[in-house]
Design a protein around this motif. Structure first.
Motif, PDB file in Angstrom:
ATOM      1  N   LEU A   1      72.854  39.245  18.799  1.00  0.00           N
ATOM      2  CA  LEU A   1      73.561  40.586  18.898  1.00  0.00           C
ATOM      3  C   LEU A   1      74.900  40.477  18.707  1.00  0.00           C
ATOM      4  CD1 LEU A   1      73.032  43.839  19.272  1.00  0.00           C
ATOM      5  CD2 LEU A   1      73.207  43.242  21.573  1.00  0.00           C
ATOM      6  N   ARG A   2      75.832  39.356  19.312  1.00  0.00           N
ATOM      7  CA  ARG A   2      77.135  39.057  19.435  1.00  0.00           C
ATOM      8  C   ARG A   2      77.539  39.178  17.755  1.00  0.00           C
ATOM      9  NH1 ARG A   2      80.998  39.288  18.436  1.00  0.00           N
ATOM     10  NH2 ARG A   2      83.059  38.149  19.139  1.00  0.00           N
ATOM     11  N   ASP A   3      76.730  38.540  16.975  1.00  0.00           N
ATOM     12  CA  ASP A   3      77.368  38.575  15.569  1.00  0.00           C
ATOM     13  C   ASP A   3      77.557  39.926  14.755  1.00  0.00           C
ATOM     14  OD1 ASP A   3      76.753  35.732  15.736  1.00  0.00           O
ATOM     15  OD2 ASP A   3      74.756  35.920  14.915  1.00  0.00           O
ATOM     16  N   LEU A   4      77.047  40.776  15.513  1.00  0.00           N
ATOM     17  CA  LEU A   4      77.268  42.185  14.790  1.00  0.00           C
ATOM     18  C   LEU A   4      78.454  42.840  15.481  1.00  0.00           C
ATOM     19  CD1 LEU A   4      73.714  44.116  15.396  1.00  0.00           C
ATOM     20  CD2 LEU A   4      74.632  42.485  13.631  1.00  0.00           C
ATOM     21  N   PHE A   5      79.237  42.329  16.395  1.00  0.00           N
ATOM     22  CA  PHE A   5      80.357  42.886  17.157  1.00  0.00           C
ATOM     23  C   PHE A   5      81.851  42.297  16.568  1.00  0.00           C
ATOM     24  CE2 PHE A   5      77.214  44.288  19.764  1.00  0.00           C
ATOM     25  CZ  PHE A   5      77.740  45.452  20.428  1.00  0.00           C
ATOM     26  N   LEU A   6      82.654  43.184  16.043  1.00  0.00           N
ATOM     27  CA  LEU A   6      83.986  42.678  15.771  1.00  0.00           C
ATOM     28  C   LEU A   6      84.813  42.331  16.886  1.00  0.00           C
ATOM     29  CD1 LEU A   6      86.179  42.844  13.448  1.00  0.00           C
ATOM     30  CD2 LEU A   6      86.860  44.925  14.007  1.00  0.00           C
ATOM     31  N   SER A   7      84.590  42.865  18.246  1.00  0.00           N
ATOM     32  CA  SER A   7      85.670  42.656  19.480  1.00  0.00           C
ATOM     33  C   SER A   7      84.522  42.068  20.332  1.00  0.00           C
ATOM     34  CB  SER A   7      86.157  43.989  19.757  1.00  0.00           C
ATOM     35  OG  SER A   7      86.512  43.685  21.176  1.00  0.00           O
ATOM     36  N   ASP A   8      85.001  40.781  21.014  1.00  0.00           N
ATOM     37  CA  ASP A   8      84.357  40.236  22.074  1.00  0.00           C
ATOM     38  C   ASP A   8      84.247  41.223  23.345  1.00  0.00           C
ATOM     39  OD1 ASP A   8      83.832  38.052  20.883  1.00  0.00           O
ATOM     40  OD2 ASP A   8      85.737  36.885  21.330  1.00  0.00           O
ATOM     41  N   GLU A   9      85.289  41.911  23.575  1.00  0.00           N
ATOM     42  CA  GLU A   9      85.564  42.878  24.411  1.00  0.00           C
ATOM     43  C   GLU A   9      84.414  44.060  24.330  1.00  0.00           C
ATOM     44  OE1 GLU A   9      88.822  46.245  26.346  1.00  0.00           O
ATOM     45  OE2 GLU A   9      89.184  44.603  24.754  1.00  0.00           O
ATOM     46  N   ASP A  10      84.264  44.709  23.224  1.00  0.00           N
ATOM     47  CA  ASP A  10      83.246  45.373  23.129  1.00  0.00           C
ATOM     48  C   ASP A  10      81.725  44.934  23.224  1.00  0.00           C
ATOM     49  OD1 ASP A  10      84.951  47.579  22.543  1.00  0.00           O
ATOM     50  OD2 ASP A  10      84.864  47.067  20.278  1.00  0.00           O
ATOM     51  N   PHE A  11      81.538  43.577  22.959  1.00  0.00           N
ATOM     52  CA  PHE A  11      80.103  42.831  23.138  1.00  0.00           C
ATOM     53  C   PHE A  11      79.833  42.984  24.586  1.00  0.00           C
ATOM     54  CE2 PHE A  11      77.871  39.087  23.727  1.00  0.00           C
ATOM     55  CZ  PHE A  11      76.630  39.457  23.180  1.00  0.00           C
ATOM     56  N   GLU A  12      80.804  42.214  25.336  1.00  0.00           N
ATOM     57  CA  GLU A  12      80.985  42.060  26.848  1.00  0.00           C
ATOM     58  C   GLU A  12      80.549  43.362  27.574  1.00  0.00           C
ATOM     59  OE1 GLU A  12      84.415  40.024  27.479  1.00  0.00           O
ATOM     60  OE2 GLU A  12      83.695  38.173  26.458  1.00  0.00           O
ATOM     61  N   ARG A  13      81.334  44.512  27.100  1.00  0.00           N
ATOM     62  CA  ARG A  13      81.036  45.678  27.660  1.00  0.00           C
ATOM     63  C   ARG A  13      79.428  46.327  27.409  1.00  0.00           C
ATOM     64  NH1 ARG A  13      81.277  49.469  31.545  1.00  0.00           N
ATOM     65  NH2 ARG A  13      81.555  51.469  30.782  1.00  0.00           N
ATOM     66  N   CYS A  14      78.860  45.982  26.208  1.00  0.00           N
ATOM     67  CA  CYS A  14      77.585  46.538  26.144  1.00  0.00           C
ATOM     68  C   CYS A  14      76.541  45.501  26.863  1.00  0.00           C
ATOM     69  CB  CYS A  14      77.235  46.291  24.731  1.00  0.00           C
ATOM     70  SG  CYS A  14      77.856  47.696  23.601  1.00  0.00           S
ATOM     71  N   VAL A  15      76.829  44.166  26.976  1.00  0.00           N
ATOM     72  CA  VAL A  15      75.906  43.508  27.707  1.00  0.00           C
ATOM     73  C   VAL A  15      75.974  43.804  29.233  1.00  0.00           C
ATOM     74  CG1 VAL A  15      75.691  40.881  28.437  1.00  0.00           C
ATOM     75  CG2 VAL A  15      76.225  41.364  26.097  1.00  0.00           C
ATOM     76  N   GLU A  16      77.255  44.185  29.561  1.00  0.00           N
ATOM     77  CA  GLU A  16      77.257  44.678  31.098  1.00  0.00           C
ATOM     78  C   GLU A  16      76.434  45.888  31.429  1.00  0.00           C
ATOM     79  OE1 GLU A  16      80.927  45.947  34.078  1.00  0.00           O
ATOM     80  OE2 GLU A  16      81.430  45.301  32.099  1.00  0.00           O
ATOM     81  N   LEU A  17      76.534  46.650  30.568  1.00  0.00           N
ATOM     82  CA  LEU A  17      75.851  47.891  30.814  1.00  0.00           C
ATOM     83  C   LEU A  17      74.585  47.664  30.621  1.00  0.00           C
ATOM     84  CD1 LEU A  17      77.770  50.461  28.598  1.00  0.00           C
ATOM     85  CD2 LEU A  17      77.737  50.602  30.825  1.00  0.00           C
ATOM     86  N   LEU A  18      74.045  46.863  29.686  1.00  0.00           N
ATOM     87  CA  LEU A  18      72.572  46.714  29.563  1.00  0.00           C
ATOM     88  C   LEU A  18      72.155  45.757  30.921  1.00  0.00           C
ATOM     89  CD1 LEU A  18      72.196  45.234  25.868  1.00  0.00           C
ATOM     90  CD2 LEU A  18      71.418  47.366  26.960  1.00  0.00           C
ATOM     91  N   HIS A  19      72.771  45.002  31.476  1.00  0.00           N
ATOM     92  CA  HIS A  19      72.453  44.130  32.573  1.00  0.00           C
ATOM     93  C   HIS A  19      72.532  45.222  34.012  1.00  0.00           C
ATOM     94  CE1 HIS A  19      73.482  40.161  30.760  1.00  0.00           C
ATOM     95  NE2 HIS A  19      72.174  40.453  30.335  1.00  0.00           N
ATOM     96  N   THR A  20      73.408  46.170  34.000  1.00  0.00           N
ATOM     97  CA  THR A  20      73.564  47.093  35.078  1.00  0.00           C
ATOM     98  C   THR A  20      72.694  48.403  35.071  1.00  0.00           C
ATOM     99  OG1 THR A  20      75.435  47.970  34.146  1.00  0.00           O
ATOM    100  CG2 THR A  20      75.709  46.109  35.713  1.00  0.00           C
ATOM    101  N   THR A  21      72.760  49.045  33.939  1.00  0.00           N
ATOM    102  CA  THR A  21      71.983  50.304  33.834  1.00  0.00           C
ATOM    103  C   THR A  21      70.595  50.238  32.714  1.00  0.00           C
ATOM    104  OG1 THR A  21      73.484  50.826  32.063  1.00  0.00           O
ATOM    105  CG2 THR A  21      74.182  51.486  34.296  1.00  0.00           C
ATOM    106  N   GLU A  22      70.633  48.886  32.135  1.00  0.00           N
ATOM    107  CA  GLU A  22      69.485  48.658  31.080  1.00  0.00           C
ATOM    108  C   GLU A  22      69.703  49.810  30.010  1.00  0.00           C
ATOM    109  OE1 GLU A  22      65.772  48.847  33.376  1.00  0.00           O
ATOM    110  OE2 GLU A  22      66.124  46.842  34.161  1.00  0.00           O
ATOM    111  N   LEU A  23      70.867  50.398  29.787  1.00  0.00           N
ATOM    112  CA  LEU A  23      70.973  51.339  28.820  1.00  0.00           C
ATOM    113  C   LEU A  23      72.502  51.449  28.291  1.00  0.00           C
ATOM    114  CD1 LEU A  23      70.061  53.900  27.224  1.00  0.00           C
ATOM    115  CD2 LEU A  23      70.950  55.318  29.116  1.00  0.00           C
ATOM    116  N   VAL A  24      72.641  51.562  27.108  1.00  0.00           N
ATOM    117  CA  VAL A  24      74.060  51.750  26.464  1.00  0.00           C
ATOM    118  C   VAL A  24      73.611  53.002  25.538  1.00  0.00           C
ATOM    119  CG1 VAL A  24      75.753  50.965  24.692  1.00  0.00           C
ATOM    120  CG2 VAL A  24      74.656  49.467  26.363  1.00  0.00           C
ATOM    121  N   LYS A  25      74.276  54.112  25.512  1.00  0.00           N
ATOM    122  CA  LYS A  25      73.979  55.400  24.970  1.00  0.00           C
ATOM    123  C   LYS A  25      75.659  55.741  24.242  1.00  0.00           C
ATOM    124  CE  LYS A  25      72.607  60.167  25.672  1.00  0.00           C
ATOM    125  NZ  LYS A  25      71.859  60.945  26.647  1.00  0.00           N
ATOM    126  N   ASP A  26      75.214  56.123  22.927  1.00  0.00           N
ATOM    127  CA  ASP A  26      76.466  56.798  22.274  1.00  0.00           C
ATOM    128  C   ASP A  26      77.800  56.110  22.346  1.00  0.00           C
ATOM    129  OD1 ASP A  26      74.277  58.871  21.504  1.00  0.00           O
ATOM    130  OD2 ASP A  26      74.951  60.125  22.988  1.00  0.00           O
TER     131      ASP A  26
END
Length: 483
Positions: free
Chosen positions: A184-209
């Motif tokens: 999944l990391r290969d799809l993101f231009l920014s490391d910051e955006d990827f880490e934000r998504c991973v954090e949301l998935l681990h805490t809320t199990e959801l990334v929306k819009d």
């Protein structure tokens, strides 16, 4: 109680065994069995393909053929009708082989009774119906997965890709063979955006819009809406993340083009208003100054000093009005088929001297061969020189570097001009194309406005990315014609 009608195909080359099976079926209480006996295995296969039976009873030994080969035939043709294997001997390994091949049950002829056969039929038909329902649901959701216009992926707990639909492969430029190597990391231009998504998935199990810049296999940035959800399962091995990605690139480009058009339109209206409201009193001021010069003796030094100041200021105002009008009105282009590299060679010679004075190194990363494009060489050169000079002036340190790069991506030529200068604050980045906005003490703030107007006239688009303390990159996209 009404008996359920079932149609059974018996593939058995022994007539006595076939007679016994028929007798047992006649004693079955809960089913009304209609038996079709076929002693020839090949003819049996032909009947199997008619798909008119509810159950197959297949003997293991069929001359040169075996019951396992017929069950393999059923599986290969994706026939979900249940099959029960009959054999004359009790063999544990044969039982395992039959199960692995896809047989629903395994019955020994010597132990066969009507109640045993009925139980096996009832179990097999019930299981077959469950499998058929699951198959229908799987086909339904598989169709939604494969035919979706949005990119869909499944990833494991480590965010390694498990499955990708065709839209994903087409959009990101990958092939099915890339699946095992894709994270999944290969799809993101920014490391910051990827880490934000991973954090949301681990805490809320959801990334929306989540609006984010993703990149294709070729490095082409795409503005997307990213959605992802964790799908739990009782068996941890089957837990996964499901993601849906929607492309916003064209919509964002259209939105940007609309904003540019509105900005240029507003600038044009502002310029015409200023020209009308200022030029009239400015003309009167110049006429009055001319009359004043005729009436007062020219030898008075103080008079000459003041009239020169007034004249220079008047001329400066006239020049600014002219620059503003030129920066906002649509450009009349003299298009010719030109090489972008030749244009860059010419303008880099103009910029190189100023760069050397500031100790700035110019690095060129040019694609070997680029198709020629229709441009107005003179006006495009003006626009690109403006960008290059902005880069030179943004660098205030001794390790200055200006990078000029060209490449073909996704049916367009991309020209990027980057500097490692001071960068631009995020809130100021939106203003750099506004007329009269400048961070330079002696600038008019019309250079980039004019540049944007020239590029828009060429149907080219421009994006600017900048980080304070790191530098700024201007990226210009020239769409290539479709043939």
């Amino acid at each position: 109680m009404v008996k359920e009608d079932i149609k059974i195909l018996l593939i058995e080359d022994d007539e006595d065994d076939a007679f016994l099976v028929k007798e047992y079926l006649s004693e079955v209480k809960n089913f009304a069995c209609k038996l079709d006996w076929e002693p020839n295995p090949e003819q049996g296969k032909a009947k199997i393909l008619t798909r008119q039976y509810d159950l197959f009873l297949i003997d293991f030994y069929l001359g040169k053929s075996t019951g396992l080969s017929i069950i393999d035939f059923i599986t290969e043709n994706q026939i979900l009708t249940p099959a029960i294997l009959l054999t004359g001997r009790n063999d544990a390994q044969l039982d395992v082989d039959a199960s692995m091949a896809g047989a629903f049950d395994y019955l020994v002829k010597g132990d066969l009774r009507a109640d045993i056969l009925e139980r096996s039929i009832r179990y097999s038909i019930k299981q077959a119906r469950v499998i058929r329902e699951l198959d229908e649901k799987e086909k339904k959701y598989r169709s939604l997965f494969e035919r979706s216009l949005d990119s869909i992926f499944l990833a494991n707990s480590k965010l390694e890709m498990l499955e990708l639909n065709d839209s994903f492969l087409d959009f990101f430029g990958y092939k099915s063979s890339d699946l095992n190597k894709l994270h999944l990391r290969d799809l993101f231009l920014s490391d910051e955006d990827f880490e934000r998504c991973v954090e949301l998935l681990h805490t809320t199990e959801l990334v929306k819009d989540f609006e984010v810049i993703l990149v294709t296999k070729d490095g082409l940035p795409k503005t997307c809406i990213f959605n992802c959800v964790f799908i739990p399962d009782q068996a941890d091995d089957f837990c996964c993340y499901q993601g849906i990605i929607r492309d916003l690139t064209l919509w964002k480009k259209a939105e940007l083009d609309m904003m540019v058009a509105e900005k240029l339109s507003m600038t044009g209206k502002l310029a015409r208003t200023i020209a009308h409201e200022i030029r009239n009193p400015l003309t009167n001021l110049n006429l009055a100054l001319d009359n004043l010069k005729e009436e007062i003796p020219q030898q008075e030094e103080q008079f000459i000093l003041y009239t020169d100041i007034i004249q220079r200021s008047s001329n400066r105002i006239e020049t600014l009005i002219g620059d503003l009008l030129n920066s906002s009105k649509p450009k009349e282009l003299k298009l010719e088929l030109s090489s972008l590299h030749e244009i860059l060679d010419d303008i880099l010679e103009l910029v190189r001297d100023r760069a050397k004075l500031k100790g700035i190194r110019i690095k060129e990363e040019l694609e070997e061969e680029l198709p020629r494009i229709f441009v107005d060489r003179e006006k495009l050169s003006i626009a690109l020189v403006n960008i290059l000079l902005n880069g030179v002036e943004a660098i205030e340190h001794e390790q200055g570097l200006l990078t000029v790069k060209t490449e073909i991506k996704g049916g367009s030529i991309f020209l990027s001009i980057g500097d490692n200068g001071q960068g631009i604050e995020k809130e100021d980045l939106k203003k750099i194309f506004d007329p009269f906005y400048t961070s330079k003490s002696e600038g008019t703030g019309l250079g980039l406005t004019s540049t944007l107007n020239i590029l828009s006239s060429h149907n080219a688009s421009m994006q600017v990315n900048s980080k304070v303390g790191i530098g700024t990159v201007f990226e210009v996209e020239f769409p290539l014609p479709e043939y």
